[in-house]
Design a protein around this motif. Structure first.
Motif, PDB file in Angstrom:
ATOM      1  N   GLU A  42       0.896  -1.044   0.169  1.00  0.00           N
ATOM      2  CA  GLU A  42       0.129   0.002  -0.013  1.00  0.00           C
ATOM      3  C   GLU A  42       0.782   1.202   0.023  1.00  0.00           C
ATOM      4  OE1 GLU A  42      -3.812   1.812   2.626  1.00  0.00           O
ATOM      5  OE2 GLU A  42      -2.341   0.336   3.559  1.00  0.00           O
ATOM      6  N   THR A  79      -1.125   0.785  -4.909  1.00  0.00           N
ATOM      7  CA  THR A  79      -2.141   1.748  -4.734  1.00  0.00           C
ATOM      8  C   THR A  79      -1.097   3.224  -4.469  1.00  0.00           C
ATOM      9  OG1 THR A  79      -1.936   2.031  -2.088  1.00  0.00           O
ATOM     10  CG2 THR A  79      -3.068   0.192  -3.078  1.00  0.00           C
ATOM     11  N   LEU A  92      -6.095   2.239  -5.582  1.00  0.00           N
ATOM     12  CA  LEU A  92      -5.693   1.100  -6.263  1.00  0.00           C
ATOM     13  C   LEU A  92      -5.528   1.035  -7.820  1.00  0.00           C
ATOM     14  CD1 LEU A  92      -5.709  -2.524  -4.983  1.00  0.00           C
ATOM     15  CD2 LEU A  92      -6.903  -2.212  -7.393  1.00  0.00           C
ATOM     16  N   LYS A 106      -9.901   3.330  -1.934  1.00  0.00           N
ATOM     17  CA  LYS A 106      -9.964   2.600  -0.321  1.00  0.00           C
ATOM     18  C   LYS A 106     -11.211   3.227   0.423  1.00  0.00           C
ATOM     19  CE  LYS A 106      -7.226   1.473   3.589  1.00  0.00           C
ATOM     20  NZ  LYS A 106      -5.818   1.677   4.307  1.00  0.00           N
ATOM     21  N   ASN A 141      -8.104  -3.418   0.099  1.00  0.00           N
ATOM     22  CA  ASN A 141      -6.827  -2.509   0.505  1.00  0.00           C
ATOM     23  C   ASN A 141      -6.640  -2.627   2.001  1.00  0.00           C
ATOM     24  OD1 ASN A 141      -4.839  -0.649   0.852  1.00  0.00           O
ATOM     25  ND2 ASN A 141      -5.860   0.715  -0.674  1.00  0.00           N
TER      26      ASN A 141
END
Length: 244
Positions: A42, A79, A92, A106, A141
């Motif tokens: 992430e 992301t 993402l 997200k 996520n």
């Protein structure tokens, strides 16, 4: 559809110089086989960068162009911080065959990290399955894996991508949840978590049988899998999940 795929979960530490992160990501992607699925953690490229959101967005534009090039023969999932309207989202992106094949904001922001103070919340209804190389895929996520209703929402996906920046103190939660997701949804899970000192690592590739490939000492976790194993599991233990 090719039934054999190589999956890669990258486990890299985000550095303070963003260009160094992009260069490192490029090198790792070039090590991966063609026609593979590659997942980065992430917001790997910039970290959460709450004090530099505008700059993170601009860097994301540069990174997007580079990842489009690198995805000519690979699928890359990551992301990024992106400006949307008057605010910013944790977006993402799925890069495939030189283009952005799918995006998803997200929707469940982590309150302990004050994400809700800096990001606009995405719409949970837009978390859905998508097709890549004839394979039904989905993504959750990080914090989103704690919400069982989202597991139901992506039921049927054969591959689930989990980019994460999971806290070290809750590592057992991360490892338990991603394995349970693979078993409950009878799917492959590719999970990539940050390698910084405050993060859990635990990046894994998990099969529908619950077999886990992981190594916290490596920057790349890989496994060659047969996508048909998802159908075999769904046929052998029928819980109502669609199979072909």
């Amino acid at each position: 559809m090719m039934t054999f795929k190589t999956f890669y979960a990258l486990q890299l530490k985000t550095q303070s110089i963003w260009k160094d992160n992009l260069d490192k990501l490029e090198l790792k992607i070039l090590e991966c086989n063609d026609n593979s699925f590659i997942l980065a953690s992430e917001v790997f490229l910039t970290g959460f960068a709450y004090q530099k959101m505008a700059e993170a967005h601009e860097f994301g534009v540069i990174a997007t162009r580079k990842l489009q090039e690198l995805s000519a023969n690979k699928t890359i999932v990551i992301t990024m911080i992106e400006k949307e309207g008057r605010g910013y989202v944790n977006k993402l992106k799925v890069f495939h065959k030189g283009r952005i094949a799918y995006t998803q904001n997200k929707a469940k922001l982590f309150p302990l990290g004050n994400e809700h103070l800096h990001f606009k919340e995405g719409d949970t209804k837009k978390i859905k399955t998508f097709m890549i190389d004839g394979i039904l895929c989905a993504a959750l996520n990080c914090f989103e894996i704690r919400f069982i209703e989202l597991w139901q929402q992506i039921r049927g996906a054969k591959v689930i991508f989990i980019p994460a920046a999971w806290g070290k103190t809750r590592k057992v939660h991360f490892q338990t949840l991603i394995r349970a997701l693979a078993i409950a949804n009878q799917s492959f899970v590719i999970a990539s978590s940050c390698a910084g000192s405050e993060y859990a690592k635990g990046s894994s590739i998990i099969t529908p049988y619950g077999i886990v490939y992981k190594n916290d000492l490596k920057e790349i976790i890989q496994a060659q899998v047969n996508i048909l194993d998802a159908d075999k599991m769904r046929t052998h233990i029928d819980t109502g999940i669609p199979h072909t």
